[in-house]
Scaffold this motif. Structure first.
Motif, PDB file in Angstrom:
ATOM      1  N   ASN A 162      -0.803  16.578 -44.633  1.00 22.23           N
ATOM      2  CA  ASN A 162      -2.013  16.151 -43.906  1.00 22.23           C
ATOM      3  C   ASN A 162      -2.325  14.697 -44.204  1.00 22.23           C
ATOM      4  O   ASN A 162      -2.624  13.923 -43.295  1.00 22.23           O
ATOM      5  N   LYS A 165      -0.261  12.607 -42.215  1.00 24.86           N
ATOM      6  CA  LYS A 165      -0.590  12.649 -40.789  1.00 24.86           C
ATOM      7  C   LYS A 165      -1.818  11.792 -40.470  1.00 24.86           C
ATOM      8  O   LYS A 165      -1.887  11.161 -39.444  1.00 24.86           O
ATOM      9  N   TYR A 166      -2.812  11.826 -41.382  1.00 21.42           N
ATOM     10  CA  TYR A 166      -4.087  11.193 -41.049  1.00 21.42           C
ATOM     11  C   TYR A 166      -4.269   9.815 -41.704  1.00 21.42           C
ATOM     12  O   TYR A 166      -5.363   9.277 -41.702  1.00 21.42           O
ATOM     13  N   ASP A 192      -6.173   9.855 -50.068  1.00 19.09           N
ATOM     14  CA  ASP A 192      -5.540   8.984 -49.069  1.00 19.09           C
ATOM     15  C   ASP A 192      -6.556   7.966 -48.568  1.00 19.09           C
ATOM     16  O   ASP A 192      -7.751   8.082 -48.833  1.00 19.09           O
ATOM     17  N   ILE A 197     -12.991  12.547 -43.107  1.00 25.31           N
ATOM     18  CA  ILE A 197     -13.510  13.710 -42.390  1.00 25.31           C
ATOM     19  C   ILE A 197     -15.035  13.614 -42.367  1.00 25.31           C
ATOM     20  O   ILE A 197     -15.656  13.317 -43.385  1.00 25.31           O
ATOM     21  N   TYR A 210      -9.411  26.032 -38.342  1.00 25.69           N
ATOM     22  CA  TYR A 210     -10.398  24.981 -38.137  1.00 25.69           C
ATOM     23  C   TYR A 210      -9.699  23.626 -38.057  1.00 25.69           C
ATOM     24  O   TYR A 210      -8.944  23.267 -38.948  1.00 25.69           O
ATOM     25  N   ARG A 211      -9.961  22.910 -36.980  1.00 26.88           N
ATOM     26  CA  ARG A 211      -9.420  21.561 -36.853  1.00 26.88           C
ATOM     27  C   ARG A 211     -10.521  20.638 -36.369  1.00 26.88           C
ATOM     28  O   ARG A 211     -11.273  20.999 -35.477  1.00 26.88           O
ATOM     29  N   VAL A 212     -10.596  19.480 -36.994  1.00 26.65           N
ATOM     30  CA  VAL A 212     -11.699  18.579 -36.671  1.00 26.65           C
ATOM     31  C   VAL A 212     -11.545  18.053 -35.251  1.00 26.65           C
ATOM     32  O   VAL A 212     -12.440  18.148 -34.437  1.00 26.65           O
ATOM     33  N   ALA A 217      -5.101  17.046 -33.652  1.00 22.37           N
ATOM     34  CA  ALA A 217      -4.393  17.859 -34.633  1.00 22.37           C
ATOM     35  C   ALA A 217      -3.196  18.551 -33.987  1.00 22.37           C
ATOM     36  O   ALA A 217      -2.121  18.643 -34.561  1.00 22.37           O
ATOM     37  N   GLY A 222      -0.148  20.351 -36.081  1.00 18.96           N
ATOM     38  CA  GLY A 222      -0.766  21.264 -37.052  1.00 18.96           C
ATOM     39  C   GLY A 222      -1.093  22.617 -36.460  1.00 18.96           C
ATOM     40  O   GLY A 222      -1.418  22.736 -35.285  1.00 18.96           O
ATOM     41  N   SER A 223      -1.002  23.653 -37.295  1.00 16.85           N
ATOM     42  CA  SER A 223      -1.346  24.999 -36.843  1.00 16.85           C
ATOM     43  C   SER A 223      -2.809  25.299 -37.144  1.00 16.85           C
ATOM     44  O   SER A 223      -3.357  26.275 -36.660  1.00 16.85           O
ATOM     45  N   GLY A 224      -3.442  24.453 -37.961  1.00 17.39           N
ATOM     46  CA  GLY A 224      -4.828  24.726 -38.353  1.00 17.39           C
ATOM     47  C   GLY A 224      -4.912  25.732 -39.485  1.00 17.39           C
ATOM     48  O   GLY A 224      -5.981  26.207 -39.837  1.00 17.39           O
ATOM     49  N   GLY A 226      -2.888  25.199 -42.467  1.00 21.87           N
ATOM     50  CA  GLY A 226      -2.354  24.582 -43.687  1.00 21.87           C
ATOM     51  C   GLY A 226      -3.304  24.629 -44.884  1.00 21.87           C
ATOM     52  O   GLY A 226      -2.928  25.048 -45.977  1.00 21.87           O
ATOM     53  N   LEU A 227      -4.564  24.231 -44.662  1.00 23.06           N
ATOM     54  CA  LEU A 227      -5.504  24.171 -45.785  1.00 23.06           C
ATOM     55  C   LEU A 227      -5.965  25.558 -46.217  1.00 23.06           C
ATOM     56  O   LEU A 227      -6.221  25.790 -47.396  1.00 23.06           O
ATOM     57  N   THR A 251      -9.821  10.492 -47.772  1.00 21.19           N
ATOM     58  CA  THR A 251     -10.144  11.850 -48.192  1.00 21.19           C
ATOM     59  C   THR A 251      -9.487  12.109 -49.542  1.00 21.19           C
ATOM     60  O   THR A 251      -8.411  11.583 -49.816  1.00 21.19           O
TER      61      THR A 251
END
Ligand code: ADP
Length: 269
Positions: A162, A165-166, A192, A197, A210-212, A217, A222-224, A226-227, A251
């Motif tokens: 992540n 990615k971000y 990072d 967020i 959950y994806r912002v 995403a 992302g599958s949403g 991961g976290l 973050t």
């Protein structure tokens, strides 16, 4: 406002009087609601790539394949969508193994150095390719943690992926490992300098699906999940995970894992 409390009331007359049984079913109702939401989310997540696959397939069958450039482009989109479905199914299987309790942990004592070394091995090249500085810091040496290595590496991988990615090109990712003051916990901080967020979104990021920014995403693959997977793995180890973030500054995820107690025979030496 919907009430989160639900009670089932049972009345009995058979003893010549009344017996009223009040049962608090708040937890059951919540579980049922979250189960329903989960099934709806999974269906939605799978329907999106399948709809997309089908439309590209139809276009190819209806003649788009006659132009080799278009054919190649469409096939690549189809490949990406298939990869996304495969990732989603892999993550779902992982969660379902956790839910059913099948996913037993195979814990062994591991030096924190070894864990950090593996992280560096896996991510420094990827970070370099994205022009992101990747730094690992180890403040306390000779510290061991009792972990299922594959699982913990997976949790850390999800978080660092992540971060990659971000975080835009030119940014920095730091992985810092140190003992806390009590010397009972190893605190791993993965920070990072990415997009950050929003504070309103932060409490939800460990929830399944959950994806912002949904479209962003998705685009990033992302599958949403991961976290939420990372959190389950860490909590299964008796650990903790939390996140802090500032919009446009970055973050940080802080993972706490209990330190091994007593003497350890060093198999890794
Ligand atoms: P995904 O598979 O979409 O990455 P995750 O469960 O891993 O799902 O993350 C949930 C959401 O949290 C992401 O969609 C993203 O919006 C946000 N997020 C996670 N890590 C970071 C990060 N390091 N920087 C910014 N946003 C993040």
């Amino acid at each position: 406002r919907r009430s989160s409390r639900a009670e089932s009331v049972e009345m009995r007359e058979d003893f010549g009087g009344y017996l009223i049984v009040l049962r608090d079913v708040t937890a059951e109702t919540r579980l049922e609601e979250s189960r329903k939401r989960f099934v709806a989310d999974v269906s939605h997540e799978l329907r999106t790539p399948i709809t997309s696959l089908k439309s590209y397939l139809e276009a190819l069958l209806e003649g788009a394949r006659e132009d080799p450039v278009t054919e190649d482009k469409f096939l690549r989109v189809m490949e990406r969508e298939t990869d996304r479905m495969a990732r989603l199914i892999r993550d779902l299987l992982q969660l379902s193994r956790f839910d059913s309790g099948y996913e037993a942990l195979h814990c062994e004592p591991v030096p924190v150095e070894v864990l950090l070394h593996r992280v560096t091995e896996r991510f420094s090249l990827l970070a370099f390719q994205s022009n992101i500085q990747f730094i690992t810091k180890l403040s306390d040496t000779g510290v061991w943690i009792q972990i299922d290595r594959d699982r913990i590496e997976q949790a850390i991988d999800n978080i660092i992926s992540n971060a990659l990615k971000y975080t835009p090109s030119g940014g920095k990712i730091t992985v810092d490992a140190r003992m806390d003051e009590s010397k009972e916990w190893v605190m791993l901080t993965i920070s990072d300098t990415g997009s950050g967020i929003d504070p309103r979104e932060l409490p939800h990021i460990f929830e399944r699906f959950y994806r912002v920014d949904l479209s962003r995403a998705r685009q990033l693959g992302g599958s949403g999940l991961g976290l939420s997977i990372a959190k389950e793995i860490i909590e299964a180890h008796g650990g903790t995970i939390r996140a802090t973030s500032a919009r446009n500054e970055g973050t940080a995820f802080v993972i706490g894992l209990p330190v091994c107690e007593g003497e350890i025979e060093d198999e890794h030496a």
